[in-house]
Design a protein around this motif. Structure first.
Motif, PDB file in Angstrom:
ATOM      1  N   LEU A   1       0.718  -1.150  -0.076  1.00  9.77           N
ATOM      2  CA  LEU A   1       0.085  -0.077  -0.239  1.00  9.77           C
ATOM      3  C   LEU A   1       0.939   1.213  -0.032  1.00  9.77           C
ATOM      4  O   LEU A   1       0.437   2.202  -0.495  1.00  9.77           O
ATOM      5  CB  LEU A   1      -0.930   0.147   1.097  1.00  9.77           C
ATOM      6  CG  LEU A   1      -2.076  -0.880   1.091  1.00  9.77           C
ATOM      7  CD1 LEU A   1      -2.869  -1.052   2.418  1.00  9.77           C
ATOM      8  CD2 LEU A   1      -2.938  -0.525   0.136  1.00  9.77           C
ATOM      9  N   ALA A   2       2.011   1.180   0.456  1.00  7.10           N
ATOM     10  CA  ALA A   2       2.969   2.437   0.733  1.00  7.10           C
ATOM     11  C   ALA A   2       3.019   2.888  -0.639  1.00  7.10           C
ATOM     12  O   ALA A   2       3.550   4.294  -0.810  1.00  7.10           O
ATOM     13  CB  ALA A   2       4.235   1.972   1.596  1.00  7.10           C
ATOM     14  N   TYR A   3       3.357   1.946  -1.595  1.00  6.33           N
ATOM     15  CA  TYR A   3       3.684   2.441  -2.959  1.00  6.33           C
ATOM     16  C   TYR A   3       2.853   2.990  -3.850  1.00  6.33           C
ATOM     17  O   TYR A   3       3.100   3.366  -5.095  1.00  6.33           O
ATOM     18  CB  TYR A   3       4.539   1.140  -3.578  1.00  6.33           C
ATOM     19  CG  TYR A   3       5.721   0.667  -3.048  1.00  6.33           C
ATOM     20  CD1 TYR A   3       6.987   1.165  -3.373  1.00  6.33           C
ATOM     21  CD2 TYR A   3       5.622  -0.360  -2.072  1.00  6.33           C
ATOM     22  CE1 TYR A   3       7.932   0.726  -2.745  1.00  6.33           C
ATOM     23  CE2 TYR A   3       6.718  -0.881  -1.576  1.00  6.33           C
ATOM     24  CZ  TYR A   3       8.062  -0.454  -1.836  1.00  6.33           C
ATOM     25  OH  TYR A   3       9.124  -0.588  -1.190  1.00  6.33           O
ATOM     26  N   GLY A   4       1.772   3.352  -3.331  1.00  3.32           N
ATOM     27  CA  GLY A   4       0.935   4.285  -4.053  1.00  3.32           C
ATOM     28  C   GLY A   4       1.648   5.616  -4.370  1.00  3.32           C
ATOM     29  O   GLY A   4       1.303   6.199  -5.076  1.00  3.32           O
ATOM     30  N   GLN A   5       2.249   6.157  -3.186  1.00  2.00           N
ATOM     31  CA  GLN A   5       3.188   7.533  -3.495  1.00  2.00           C
ATOM     32  C   GLN A   5       4.040   7.246  -4.614  1.00  2.00           C
ATOM     33  O   GLN A   5       4.044   8.232  -5.461  1.00  2.00           O
ATOM     34  CB  GLN A   5       3.782   7.526  -2.022  1.00  2.00           C
ATOM     35  CG  GLN A   5       4.850   8.836  -2.044  1.00  2.00           C
ATOM     36  CD  GLN A   5       5.377   9.248  -0.710  1.00  2.00           C
ATOM     37  OE1 GLN A   5       4.679   8.851   0.247  1.00  2.00           O
ATOM     38  NE2 GLN A   5       6.599   9.097  -0.877  1.00  2.00           N
ATOM     39  N   PHE A   6       4.848   6.077  -4.568  1.00  2.00           N
ATOM     40  CA  PHE A   6       5.892   6.074  -5.777  1.00  2.00           C
ATOM     41  C   PHE A   6       5.132   6.220  -6.995  1.00  2.00           C
ATOM     42  O   PHE A   6       5.473   6.505  -8.017  1.00  2.00           O
ATOM     43  CB  PHE A   6       6.442   4.892  -5.441  1.00  2.00           C
ATOM     44  CG  PHE A   6       7.425   4.078  -6.581  1.00  2.00           C
ATOM     45  CD1 PHE A   6       8.377   5.223  -7.173  1.00  2.00           C
ATOM     46  CD2 PHE A   6       7.271   3.069  -7.131  1.00  2.00           C
ATOM     47  CE1 PHE A   6       9.142   4.692  -8.132  1.00  2.00           C
ATOM     48  CE2 PHE A   6       8.185   2.672  -8.039  1.00  2.00           C
ATOM     49  CZ  PHE A   6       8.845   3.582  -8.707  1.00  2.00           C
TER      50      PHE A   6
ATOM     51  N   GLY B   1      11.104  -4.776 -12.172  1.00  2.00           N
ATOM     52  CA  GLY B   1      11.820  -4.815 -11.154  1.00  2.00           C
ATOM     53  C   GLY B   1      12.213  -5.818 -10.287  1.00  2.00           C
ATOM     54  O   GLY B   1      11.494  -7.011 -10.637  1.00  2.00           O
ATOM     55  N   SER B   2      13.237  -5.972  -9.478  1.00  2.00           N
ATOM     56  CA  SER B   2      13.524  -7.248  -8.884  1.00  2.00           C
ATOM     57  C   SER B   2      12.566  -7.532  -7.610  1.00  2.00           C
ATOM     58  O   SER B   2      11.824  -6.738  -7.155  1.00  2.00           O
ATOM     59  CB  SER B   2      14.915  -6.962  -8.511  1.00  2.00           C
ATOM     60  OG  SER B   2      15.813  -6.934  -9.262  1.00  2.00           O
ATOM     61  N   VAL B   3      12.438  -8.563  -7.299  1.00  2.00           N
ATOM     62  CA  VAL B   3      11.353  -9.097  -6.401  1.00  2.00           C
ATOM     63  C   VAL B   3      11.718  -9.887  -5.088  1.00  2.00           C
ATOM     64  O   VAL B   3      12.751 -10.599  -5.262  1.00  2.00           O
ATOM     65  CB  VAL B   3      10.393 -10.119  -6.939  1.00  2.00           C
ATOM     66  CG1 VAL B   3       9.264 -10.439  -5.794  1.00  2.00           C
ATOM     67  CG2 VAL B   3       9.678  -9.601  -8.140  1.00  2.00           C
ATOM     68  N   GLY B   4      11.710  -9.301  -3.956  1.00  2.00           N
ATOM     69  CA  GLY B   4      12.101  -9.704  -2.709  1.00  2.00           C
ATOM     70  C   GLY B   4      11.082 -10.053  -1.939  1.00  2.00           C
ATOM     71  O   GLY B   4      10.373 -10.899  -1.654  1.00  2.00           O
ATOM     72  N   SER B   5      10.215  -8.754  -1.062  1.00  2.00           N
ATOM     73  CA  SER B   5       9.413  -9.186  -0.345  1.00  2.00           C
ATOM     74  C   SER B   5       8.227  -8.840  -0.974  1.00  2.00           C
ATOM     75  O   SER B   5       6.978  -9.450  -0.577  1.00  2.00           O
ATOM     76  CB  SER B   5       9.239  -7.968   0.634  1.00  2.00           C
ATOM     77  OG  SER B   5       9.078  -6.585   0.205  1.00  2.00           O
ATOM     78  N   GLY B   6       8.298  -8.495  -2.260  1.00  2.00           N
ATOM     79  CA  GLY B   6       6.928  -8.472  -2.914  1.00  2.00           C
ATOM     80  C   GLY B   6       6.351  -7.174  -2.873  1.00  2.00           C
ATOM     81  O   GLY B   6       5.575  -6.781  -3.946  1.00  2.00           O
ATOM     82  N   GLY B   7       6.657  -6.168  -1.954  1.00  2.00           N
ATOM     83  CA  GLY B   7       5.781  -5.106  -1.990  1.00  2.00           C
ATOM     84  C   GLY B   7       5.923  -4.126  -2.974  1.00  2.00           C
ATOM     85  O   GLY B   7       5.069  -3.527  -3.277  1.00  2.00           O
ATOM     86  N   SER B   8       7.184  -3.746  -3.349  1.00  2.00           N
ATOM     87  CA  SER B   8       7.433  -2.653  -4.352  1.00  2.00           C
ATOM     88  C   SER B   8       6.925  -3.107  -5.717  1.00  2.00           C
ATOM     89  O   SER B   8       6.148  -2.017  -6.242  1.00  2.00           O
ATOM     90  CB  SER B   8       8.892  -2.405  -4.487  1.00  2.00           C
ATOM     91  OG  SER B   8       9.604  -3.491  -5.045  1.00  2.00           O
ATOM     92  N   MET B   9       6.886  -4.195  -5.992  1.00  2.00           N
ATOM     93  CA  MET B   9       6.418  -4.293  -7.659  1.00  2.00           C
ATOM     94  C   MET B   9       4.868  -4.499  -7.601  1.00  2.00           C
ATOM     95  O   MET B   9       4.173  -4.303  -8.334  1.00  2.00           O
ATOM     96  CB  MET B   9       7.253  -5.542  -8.240  1.00  2.00           C
ATOM     97  CG  MET B   9       8.424  -5.369  -8.527  1.00  2.00           C
ATOM     98  SD  MET B   9       8.732  -4.306  -9.952  1.00  2.00           S
ATOM     99  CE  MET B   9       7.700  -5.388 -11.402  1.00  2.00           C
ATOM    100  N   SER B  10       4.341  -5.460  -6.737  1.00  2.00           N
ATOM    101  CA  SER B  10       3.160  -5.698  -6.451  1.00  2.00           C
ATOM    102  C   SER B  10       2.262  -4.603  -6.162  1.00  2.00           C
ATOM    103  O   SER B  10       1.153  -4.322  -6.881  1.00  2.00           O
ATOM    104  CB  SER B  10       2.647  -6.944  -5.392  1.00  2.00           C
ATOM    105  OG  SER B  10       3.608  -8.126  -5.733  1.00  2.00           O
TER     106      SER B  10
END
Length: 339
Positions: free
Chosen positions: A144-149, A165-174
Motif C-alpha cells: 500500500l505504501a507504493y501508491g505514493q511512488f 523490477g526485482s522481487v524480494g518481499s513483493g511490496g514494491s512490484m506488487s
C-alpha cells in the motif's frame, strides 16, 4: 509523530533517470524507507505500536537500515535478526543507530536461514512486552505504501507501458503495478528473480544474492500482477551491476543490476514503448563484494560473455543455469504450477 518521520522523506523518494529514449530508472537512495515509514505510521495510528516500544524484525539489508533510522529519530527500541551474510559496514551502522543485531548462523531444516531468523525473531517477540513486528513480507501496508511512488512515476514520466523490477518481499512490484494499472490497464509487468528462489516456483536452494529472491514465499508477492518473470544467476547480476555503473554512472546494488539487464533487453525489443525500472538502493554496502575484483575472482565464470537475451523455459520449476524467462500471464502461482 508523522512530521518527524516525514523529515526523512527526501531519502525515500526516487530520482527519475533517463537511461535511453523511453527507458527510465527510478533510482532510490534507500527505497525501503518508504514502506518502513508507512508501516510504522499505520501501526501507531492503530495503537499496535506504542511510544517507546521495541520494534523487532528480521532483515539483512536495507529494510533493517530504514527501521534503524526511523527508530533512532522516534525513540523506539529496535532488535534486528540477521545472518552471517550481513555486510560488516552495515552491521556497524545499525549498531551505531542503537539497534540490537542478533546474528543467526545455522539454517533451519526447512526454509534455510530465513526460517531460522524468523524462529529467533519469535523468541524476541515473546520475551519483550509490547514489542511490535512490522512483518514486511506479509504486512499489507508494505504494498500500500507504493501508491505514493506510483503517483510520482506518473507525474514525472506520464504514460507507462512497462514496469520492471526485482522481487524480494513483493511490496514494491506488487503494490506499484496495482496502482499503475488503475490508469494503465495494459501495463506490462516484469518480475526479476534468481534461481533457487521459491518466489515464482523454483525449488528452494542456496541463494547467491542479497535482496533478491527468497526461500520463503511472502504473502505480499501478488503473482497475478506479473506478465512475465526472468531469472538471472548471481554472476549475470554482478556483470549487469558493473555495466550499469560503467555505462550510466549509477553506483547501485545487484538487485538494480538485475532489473537493468532485463529492462534494457525489453526496451530494445519495444523501442516505441515507455518503460520504467526500479533501482532500490545504492551500491555502498557492496563495495567489498560485488564491486571488489578480488571477491569477484571467486567466480570463474565472471569473465564469460553475458547472454544478450533470455532463454524461454516451459516451466518455472526447470533448472536454470543462465538468464531465463517464463510467460507468467497474470496467473496465480498455483495455476502456473498446475499447468
Amino acid at each position: 509523530m508523522a512530521p518527524l518521520m516525514r523529515e526523512l522523506q527526501d531519502f525515500e523518494n526516487p530520482r527519475f533517470v533517463p537511461l535511453k529514449d523511453k527507458l527510465y530508472a527510478a533510482s532510490f537512495h534507500l527505497m525501503k524507507l518508504l514502506p518502513a515509514r508507512y508501516m510504522l505510521e499505520q501501526a501507531a495510528a492503530r495503537g499496535a505500536l506504542q511510544p517507546g516500544a521495541t520494534i523487532c524484525e528480521s532483515s539483512s539489508g536495507t529494510f533493517g537500515l530504514a527501521l534503524s533510522m526511523l527508530a533512532a529519530r522516534q525513540g523506539y527500541g529496535l532488535v534486528l535478526v540477521s545472518d552471517w551474510a550481513l555486510d560488516r559496514h552495515l552491521h556497524r551502522r545499525l549498531e551505531e543507530l542503537k539497534a540490537e543485531v542478533s546474528i543467526v548462523v545455522e539454517p533451519a531444516a526447512t526454509g534455510g536461514l530465513q526460517q531460522a531468523r524468523l524462529d529467533r525473531l519469535q523468541f524476541y517477540l515473546n520475551s519483550i512486552p509490547g514489542s511490535y513486528w512490522p512483518a514486511q513480507y506479509d504486512n499489507p501496508d508494505n504494498p500500500l505504501a507504493y501508491g505514493q511512488f506510483a503517483a510520482q512515476m506518473i507525474a514525472a514520466i506520464g504514460r507507462i507501458d512497462c514496469l520492471i523490477g526485482s522481487v524480494g518481499s513483493g511490496g514494491s512490484m506488487s503494490g506499484s503495478s496495482r496502482y499503475l494499472r488503475a490508469l494503465f490497464p495494459e501495463l506490462h509487468v516484469i518480475g526479476v528473480d534468481t534461481p533457487n528462489s521459491v518466489l515464482f516456483g523454483q525449488p528452494s536452494g542456496k541463494l547467491g544474492l542479497s535482496g533478491l529472491g527468497g526461500n520463503i514465499l511472502p504473502k505480499n508477492v501478488d503473482h497475478s500482477q506479473f506478465d512475465e518473470v526472468h531469472w538471472l544467476t548471481p554472476v549475470e547480476t554482478f556483470q549487469a551491476t558493473h555495466e550499469l555503473h560503467r555505462t550510466h554512472g549509477l553506483f547501485m546494488g545487484p538487485t538494480s543490476g538485475a532489473a537493468y539487464r532485463v529492462a534494457e533487453w525489453w526496451s530494445r525489443k519495444h523501442p516505441d514503448k515507455t518503460a520504467v525500472t526500479i533501482f532500490p538502493d545504492e551500491g555502498h554496502r557492496y563495495s567489498e563484494t560485488v564491486y571488489d575484483p578480488q571477491w569477484l575472482s571467486k567466480f570463474p565464470e565472471i569473465s564469460a560473455t553475458t547472454p544478450e537475451q533470455p532463454a524461454d523455459v516451459a516451466s518455472p520449476r526447470e533448472r536454470m543455469m543462465s538468464w531465463s524467462r517464463f510467460a507468467w500471464e497474470r496467473r496465480s502461482l498455483s495455476d502456473v504450477l498446475a499447468t
